[in-house]
Motif scaffolding. Structure first.
Motif, PDB file in Angstrom:
ATOM      1  N   ARG A   1      -6.915  11.403  -8.211  1.00 56.33           N
ATOM      2  CA  ARG A   1      -5.859  11.176  -9.190  1.00 56.33           C
ATOM      3  C   ARG A   1      -4.479  11.382  -8.548  1.00 56.33           C
ATOM      4  O   ARG A   1      -4.273  12.315  -7.779  1.00 56.33           O
ATOM      5  CB  ARG A   1      -6.048  12.122 -10.372  1.00 56.33           C
ATOM      6  N   GLY A   2      -3.546  10.490  -8.861  1.00 53.77           N
ATOM      7  CA  GLY A   2      -2.182  10.630  -8.367  1.00 53.77           C
ATOM      8  C   GLY A   2      -1.963  10.140  -6.950  1.00 53.77           C
ATOM      9  O   GLY A   2      -0.898  10.382  -6.367  1.00 53.77           O
ATOM     10  N   LEU A   3      -2.911   9.428  -6.383  1.00 57.90           N
ATOM     11  CA  LEU A   3      -2.779   8.925  -5.016  1.00 57.90           C
ATOM     12  C   LEU A   3      -1.663   7.875  -4.962  1.00 57.90           C
ATOM     13  O   LEU A   3      -1.713   6.877  -5.676  1.00 57.90           O
ATOM     14  CB  LEU A   3      -4.107   8.318  -4.561  1.00 57.90           C
ATOM     15  N   PRO A   4      -0.646   8.052  -4.127  1.00 54.99           N
ATOM     16  CA  PRO A   4       0.485   7.112  -4.102  1.00 54.99           C
ATOM     17  C   PRO A   4       0.077   5.743  -3.548  1.00 54.99           C
ATOM     18  O   PRO A   4      -0.810   5.646  -2.693  1.00 54.99           O
ATOM     19  CB  PRO A   4       1.488   7.788  -3.160  1.00 54.99           C
TER      20      PRO A   4
ATOM     21  N   SER B   1      -1.053   4.517   0.400  1.00 56.59           N
ATOM     22  CA  SER B   1      -1.679   5.612   1.143  1.00 56.59           C
ATOM     23  C   SER B   1      -2.808   5.086   2.017  1.00 56.59           C
ATOM     24  O   SER B   1      -3.626   4.275   1.570  1.00 56.59           O
ATOM     25  CB  SER B   1      -2.250   6.657   0.181  1.00 56.59           C
TER      26      SER B   1
ATOM     27  N   TYR C   1      -4.273   2.041  -0.135  1.00 55.13           N
ATOM     28  CA  TYR C   1      -4.556   2.142  -1.567  1.00 55.13           C
ATOM     29  C   TYR C   1      -3.522   1.373  -2.370  1.00 55.13           C
ATOM     30  O   TYR C   1      -2.315   1.534  -2.186  1.00 55.13           O
ATOM     31  CB  TYR C   1      -4.575   3.610  -1.986  1.00 55.13           C
TER      32      TYR C   1
ATOM     33  N   THR D   1      -2.076   0.222  -6.207  1.00 56.42           N
ATOM     34  CA  THR D   1      -2.029   0.714  -7.587  1.00 56.42           C
ATOM     35  C   THR D   1      -1.629  -0.351  -8.603  1.00 56.42           C
ATOM     36  O   THR D   1      -1.550  -0.067  -9.793  1.00 56.42           O
ATOM     37  CB  THR D   1      -1.031   1.884  -7.692  1.00 56.42           C
TER      38      THR D   1
END
Length: 398
Positions: free
Chosen positions: A35-38, A41, A58, A60
């Protein structure tokens, strides 16, 4: 030693596609990320059992959550290291095939998945590089991309032109502007021809590098009076004129393209044998048919008539009609070069469209070889067939 990379687990069909096919993009529904991975990344990618699949960046925004930059291992310690290594690897391949190195060279340096950088396109035009991002991943790392391009290729100017429809479809805003340097226009060489490329006002990244080999072959084979339909800045017709064609008619509707076309004709010293018709191609073809005009060589390189799957039927009808009308104004023994850049028209369907169009035209013909695809600086991974958008065929009309 730096901090360990975060780990992301991939399940079901997502993991299977990476393992069995070497897929480089994994959809969000198969991904379990911290959770909260920018966005952007660099992460280690594993299946549910902990088996290493590779590493990736990653995402989003949109349906894709992972963009793999390495398969089967993860040798990068940071996203910056990955960007530099991948661009350097792509550059070495372009050197190997002889496309990079000339100070006036024009070539595609990064072709998305084909160069292990899914969602990124980079074209190099002499001392200017233009990149196009289709993902927040490359938006985040845009400064690194620009810096790597300058350091690895030696370009002095880097321009971003991320205006494509795929960005709008997933909710990303358009991005455009100089990232390094102060120049948006340059000159490239293609065979004996030279072309002005303007990243700011030109279409796509400024030029259509994917047609390089077809333009060179068309120029070598064309003779007599040449017709360049959807001519853009004159690539096909100028190659023909430089190879001895007597005259060329360029049909282009866009005012900015016509301005560059005029400059290219002057640059190559062939303006005295050229005629520019600033017109809709359909109107031109109707007029040429009514007047009984005929041409010894015709290039037909339209925009994508099938921009999305829902436009398939209408697009096929447009291609069929366009190819048929073009064939009807070819003289005996004329060269006809037909192209489609629609991703959603596959190779087999393209061949079917050409066959139907020529049957409808009433012309007998002989193909020169088979369907032509992408040039070597536009690599297509077997796991990413969507990158193989260009189809062309050369035909001699009886």
């Amino acid at each position: 030693m730096g901090e360990p990379l975060p780990s992301v687990r991939v399940a079901g069909e997502g993991a299977a596609a990476v393992k069995k096919e070497g897929a480089l993009m994994v959809y969000r529904k198969w991904v379990d990320a911290p959770r909260g991975l920018p966005p952007g990344s660099l992460v280690v990618i594993e299946d549910r059992r902990g088996e290493l699949l590779g590493c990736g960046l990653y995402d989003t925004v949109g349906p894709v959550a992972l963009r793999l930059v390495e398969l089967g291992s993860c040798s990068f310690s940071s996203a910056e290291e990955a960007v530099y290594a991948l661009i350097e690897a792509a550059y070495k391949v372009r050197q190997r095939i002889g496309y990079a190195g000339d100070p006036e060279a024009g070539y595609r340096l990064v072709h998305s998945d084909g160069d292990m950088m899914p969602g990124l396109i980079v074209d190099v035009y002499a001392d200017l590089a233009v990149y196009q991002s289709s993902s927040i991943v490359w938006d985040v790392h845009g400064e690194t991309v620009a810096r790597a391009l300058a350091e690895i290729t030696g370009v002095r100017h880097v321009y971003e032109k991320s205006l494509q429809r795929t960005r709008r479809d997933i909710g990303l805003p358009p991005r455009e502007g100089l990232r390094i340097g102060n120049k948006t226009r340059t000159i490239i060489r293609e065979g004996e021809a030279r072309f002005i490329v303007d990243a700011r006002i030109g279409q796509k990244t400024g030029f259509f590098l994917d047609q390089r080999l077809n333009r060179l072959d068309f120029g070598r084979l064309a003779e007599g009076t040449v017709l360049d339909l959807f001519s853009y800045t004159g690539g096909f017709g100028i190659q023909a004129l430089l190879n001895g064609a007597e005259r060329a008619v360029f049909v282009e509707e866009d005012e900015k393209a016509v301005k560059l076309l005029r400059s290219n004709l002057e640059l190559n010293r062939v303006a005295d044998r050229a005629e520019i018709v600033q017109s809709n191609v359909w109107s031109f073809l109707a007029s040429a048919t009514n007047k009984g005009e005929s041409y010894n060589a015709i290039s037909v390189d339209p925009p994508a008539f099938i921009p999305h799957p829902g436009a398939y039927r209408k697009g096929v009808q447009a291609y069929t009609r366009l190819y048929a009308l073009s064939a009807r104004i070819g003289s005996n023994d004329s060269l006809l070069a037909l192209s489609s850049c629609s991703t959603h028209l596959n190779r087999e369907d393209f061949m079917r469209v050409v066959a139907r169009a020529l049957a409808w035209s009433g012309r007998s013909y002989r193909p020169l070889g088979s369907v032509r695809g992408m040039p070597p600086d536009h690599p297509v991974r077997p796991s990413s067939p969507h990158l193989e958008y260009l189809k062309s065929i050369f035909i001699v009309l009886d």
